[in-house]
Design an enzyme around this catalytic site. Sequence first.
Site, PDB file in Angstrom:
ATOM      1  N   ILE A 166       3.014  -6.329  -0.579  1.00 31.78           N
ATOM      2  CA  ILE A 166       2.882  -5.468   0.616  1.00 31.78           C
ATOM      3  C   ILE A 166       2.079  -6.181   1.709  1.00 31.78           C
ATOM      4  O   ILE A 166       1.625  -5.537   2.651  1.00 31.78           O
ATOM      5  CB  ILE A 166       2.215  -4.114   0.269  1.00 31.78           C
ATOM      6  CG1 ILE A 166       0.859  -4.309  -0.436  1.00 31.78           C
ATOM      7  CG2 ILE A 166       3.097  -3.258  -0.601  1.00 31.78           C
ATOM      8  CD1 ILE A 166      -0.312  -4.059   0.417  1.00 31.78           C
ATOM      9  N   GLN A 212     -13.001 -15.793  -3.544  1.00 27.54           N
ATOM     10  CA  GLN A 212     -14.217 -15.826  -4.368  1.00 27.54           C
ATOM     11  C   GLN A 212     -14.363 -14.501  -5.117  1.00 27.54           C
ATOM     12  O   GLN A 212     -13.770 -13.499  -4.705  1.00 27.54           O
ATOM     13  CB  GLN A 212     -15.440 -16.048  -3.470  1.00 27.54           C
ATOM     14  CG  GLN A 212     -15.844 -14.838  -2.692  1.00 27.54           C
ATOM     15  CD  GLN A 212     -16.087 -15.132  -1.211  1.00 27.54           C
ATOM     16  OE1 GLN A 212     -16.151 -16.272  -0.768  1.00 27.54           O
ATOM     17  NE2 GLN A 212     -16.184 -14.078  -0.429  1.00 27.54           N
ATOM     18  N   HIS A 260       8.998  -3.072   5.906  1.00 26.83           N
ATOM     19  CA  HIS A 260       7.609  -3.214   6.378  1.00 26.83           C
ATOM     20  C   HIS A 260       7.062  -1.879   6.915  1.00 26.83           C
ATOM     21  O   HIS A 260       6.745  -1.766   8.105  1.00 26.83           O
ATOM     22  CB  HIS A 260       7.514  -4.313   7.448  1.00 26.83           C
ATOM     23  CG  HIS A 260       6.128  -4.872   7.585  1.00 26.83           C
ATOM     24  ND1 HIS A 260       5.869  -6.160   7.982  1.00 26.83           N
ATOM     25  CD2 HIS A 260       4.899  -4.316   7.374  1.00 26.83           C
ATOM     26  CE1 HIS A 260       4.563  -6.374   8.020  1.00 26.83           C
ATOM     27  NE2 HIS A 260       3.945  -5.255   7.657  1.00 26.83           N
ATOM     28  N   ILE A 261       6.950  -0.915   6.002  1.00 27.45           N
ATOM     29  CA  ILE A 261       6.526   0.433   6.418  1.00 27.45           C
ATOM     30  C   ILE A 261       5.188   0.843   5.794  1.00 27.45           C
ATOM     31  O   ILE A 261       4.888   2.036   5.679  1.00 27.45           O
ATOM     32  CB  ILE A 261       7.605   1.492   6.078  1.00 27.45           C
ATOM     33  CG1 ILE A 261       8.009   1.424   4.592  1.00 27.45           C
ATOM     34  CG2 ILE A 261       8.816   1.339   6.981  1.00 27.45           C
ATOM     35  CD1 ILE A 261       8.869   2.597   4.121  1.00 27.45           C
ATOM     36  N   GLY A 262       4.391  -0.149   5.397  1.00 27.92           N
ATOM     37  CA  GLY A 262       3.111   0.153   4.724  1.00 27.92           C
ATOM     38  C   GLY A 262       2.265   1.196   5.442  1.00 27.92           C
ATOM     39  O   GLY A 262       1.775   2.144   4.821  1.00 27.92           O
ATOM     40  N   SER A 263       2.085   1.059   6.727  1.00 28.34           N
ATOM     41  CA  SER A 263       1.191   1.980   7.452  1.00 28.34           C
ATOM     42  C   SER A 263       1.951   3.106   8.150  1.00 28.34           C
ATOM     43  O   SER A 263       1.369   3.837   8.963  1.00 28.34           O
ATOM     44  CB  SER A 263       0.378   1.191   8.489  1.00 28.34           C
ATOM     45  OG  SER A 263       1.239   0.636   9.470  1.00 28.34           O
ATOM     46  N   GLY A 272      -9.338  -6.850  -1.309  1.00 25.09           N
ATOM     47  CA  GLY A 272      -9.960  -6.385  -0.057  1.00 25.09           C
ATOM     48  C   GLY A 272      -9.866  -4.870   0.003  1.00 25.09           C
ATOM     49  O   GLY A 272      -9.662  -4.199  -1.011  1.00 25.09           O
ATOM     50  N   SER A 284      -4.462 -11.175   2.850  1.00 23.93           N
ATOM     51  CA  SER A 284      -3.937 -11.510   4.174  1.00 23.93           C
ATOM     52  C   SER A 284      -3.258 -12.877   4.112  1.00 23.93           C
ATOM     53  O   SER A 284      -3.499 -13.658   3.183  1.00 23.93           O
ATOM     54  CB  SER A 284      -5.045 -11.476   5.223  1.00 23.93           C
ATOM     55  OG  SER A 284      -6.169 -12.156   4.743  1.00 23.93           O
TER      56      SER A 284
HETATM   57  C1  GLV Z   1       0.749  -4.348   8.749  1.00 20.96           C
HETATM   58  O1  GLV Z   1       1.308  -5.145   8.057  1.00 20.96           O
HETATM   59  C2  GLV Z   1      -0.459  -4.637   9.454  1.00 20.96           C
HETATM   60  O2  GLV Z   1      -0.912  -5.783   9.478  1.00 20.96           O
HETATM   61  O3  GLV Z   1      -1.006  -3.696  10.047  1.00 20.96           O
END
Ligand code: GLV
Length: 328
Positions: free
Chosen positions: A243, A186, A293-296, A162, A217
């Site tokens: 992530i 797909q 959980h600091i991805g963003s 994605g 997701s």
């Molecule tokens: C972080 O995991 C988000 O879904 O924004």
Amino acid sequence: MRPARLMKVFVTCRIPPEGRALLAQAADCEVEQWDSDEPIPSKELERRMAGAHGLLCILSNRIDKKLLDAAGANLKVISTLSVGVDHLSLDEIKKRGIRVGYTPDVLTDATAELAVSLLLTTCRRLPEAMEEVKTGGWTSWKPMWMCGYGLSQSTVGIVGLGRIGRAIARRLKPFGVQRFLYTGRQPKPQEAAEFQAEFVPALQLAAESDFIVVACSLTPSTRGLCNKDFFQKMKNTAVFVNISRGDVVNQEDLYQALVSGQIAAAGLDVTTPEPLPTDHPLLALKNCVILPHIGSATIRTRNTMSVVAANNLLAGLRGEPMPSEFVM
Ligand code: GLV
């Protein structure tokens, strides 16, 4: 002049200043907020939601039938400060005709940067190496000490090509990755063309990749996708990074794969539960790097997310098109 009937909005935590200011300026809304850094207890959330027209929430708030019932028939909009919507009971929300806003796109770059950082940190064993410097384990330069795995000439498998998966591949390509594989619902030939990425079944991706990055997701079809079968197929030199959401991984199976040497290492920005208890067995492993959980989590990204979330909420309440509506 304030309108006679204000719409009641509840915000489940402190949010960055730009989003907060937008809500404060909305003359047609009465905004209440959980003003603490501790998460709001679910009973309190139910109490505060009674009669609310709008909710601004985060990914750690479970928005389920019980809460929706407690909120009552006024509730028209749920705006989540996240791209993931797995914490929302979408069936129940849809049944009630409630609109949902979320924050895609604006966090793609920050999350992809974090994924690449975590991958490099894990495959080059940085936390372990830093620990050795501090504890005196660094006695001399040794040819075979602290060696890890490099990206050059490697095969990278992306679970979920994605927006974020592609942003990760785009950043990894200049490191000399030779081949990209991806798996998902797909094939996406147009998106994959940029990396000449090949669509393969999940177990083939597991078997052929040197690095695996999970960026899909969480849905019923991805829950538990990375399990014993998946890890058993992986090379014992391969590095696994997640992530997306902790529940895409069977954590017990991952633990066994790491302890037994079935796979080389794992980097996790997401776990089950969050926070992970400090005595969790995964935290005792040298070949497992865990982040909270600091991805963003860049200041600018979180501020922008708060603006999108506030604008989604206000637009939804006013019956206008949202900047980012999650279509169910
Ligand atoms: C972080 O995991 C988000 O879904 O924004």
